[in-house]
Design an enzyme around this catalytic site. Structure first.
Site, short mmCIF file in Angstrom:
data_model
loop_
_atom_site.label_atom_id
_atom_site.label_comp_id
_atom_site.label_asym_id
_atom_site.label_seq_id
_atom_site.Cartn_x
_atom_site.Cartn_y
_atom_site.Cartn_z
CE LYS A 9 -5.87 -6.58 -5.64
NZ LYS A 9 -4.57 -7.28 -5.66
CG PHE A 57 2.34 -14.76 -10.96
CD1 PHE A 57 3.66 -15.00 -10.64
CD2 PHE A 57 1.86 -13.46 -10.86
CE1 PHE A 57 4.51 -13.95 -10.25
CE2 PHE A 57 2.68 -12.41 -10.46
CZ PHE A 57 4.02 -12.68 -10.16
NE ARG A 85 1.82 0.05 -1.72
CZ ARG A 85 1.78 -0.86 -2.64
NH1 ARG A 85 0.71 -1.01 -3.38
NH2 ARG A 85 2.76 -1.68 -2.83
CB THR A 91 2.33 -8.00 -2.06
OG1 THR A 91 2.85 -6.74 -2.49
CG2 THR A 91 1.57 -8.65 -3.21
NE ARG A 102 -2.81 -6.08 -0.43
CZ ARG A 102 -1.95 -5.52 -1.27
NH1 ARG A 102 -0.72 -5.23 -0.86
NH2 ARG A 102 -2.30 -5.25 -2.52
CG HIS A 115 -4.49 -1.66 -6.69
ND1 HIS A 115 -3.17 -1.93 -6.99
CD2 HIS A 115 -4.69 -0.35 -7.04
CE1 HIS A 115 -2.61 -0.85 -7.51
NE2 HIS A 115 -3.51 0.13 -7.55
#
Ligand code: ADP
Length: 153
Positions: A9, A57, A85, A91, A102, A115
């Site tokens: 991203k 959002f 994943r 998330t 993350r 993602h």
């Protein structure tokens, strides 16, 4: 073998960690069969995040995803969807396990670095959404005999 779609991203692009992310995915043994940089359109993001379209959002996510180009990646490997994943982590970057992408690089629920397709069905749709057939490359990777045992290939 399974294929999965990864989007690196705009936050990762701005923070100069694209190389680190690619390196971690490569070192796992996943095979890159598609790779490109693209400024994502409103239309493709509406399709990709259609499950969030009614959330308050959503406009913010869209603005974030369009704030810089993204790097799009198709990876191939045994159980690739689930593996990637789990490498991405949950998330919210602030809650993701250390050792995940993350968990190591994000503190945010929105600006969460990558993602990754969440099921084999979604992966098939997403690979088609972002890549033309001629952008996907079929080749023998010479380290595959070290990554898998014979019965796993
Ligand atoms: P994931 O990316 O982990 O599959 P979702 O499909 O639920 O999670 O959400 C897609 C993306 O939308 C997230 O990766 C994140 O960038 C953004 N997002 C999700 N929930 C929120 C939220 N509550 N506030 C802001 N952005 C969010």
């Amino acid at each position: 073998m399974e294929q999965t779609l990864v989007i690196i991203k705009p936050d990762a692009i701005n923070r100069s960690i694209v190389g680190d992310i690619l390196s971690r995915l490569e070192k796992k043994g996943l095979k890159m069969i598609g790779l490109k940089m693209e400024h994502l359109s409103e239309e493709i993001l509406e399709e990709h995040y259609s499950h969030l379209k009614d959330k308050p959002f959503f406009p913010r996510i869209q603005a974030f995803m369009r704030s810089a180009p993204a790097v799009l990646l198709v990876l191939e490997g045994n159980n690739a969807v689930d593996v990637v994943r789990r490498m991405a982590g949950v998330t919210h970057g602030g809650e993701a396990q250390p050792g995940t992408l993350r968990g190591d690089y994000s503190l945010s629920i929105q600006n969460n670095i990558v993602h990754a397709s969440d099921s084999t069905g979604a992966a098939k749709d997403e690979v088609k959404r972002f890549f033309k057939t001629e952008e996907l490359h079929s080749y023998e990777k010479i380290d595959s005999t070290m990554i898998y045992s014979e019965d796993e290939m």
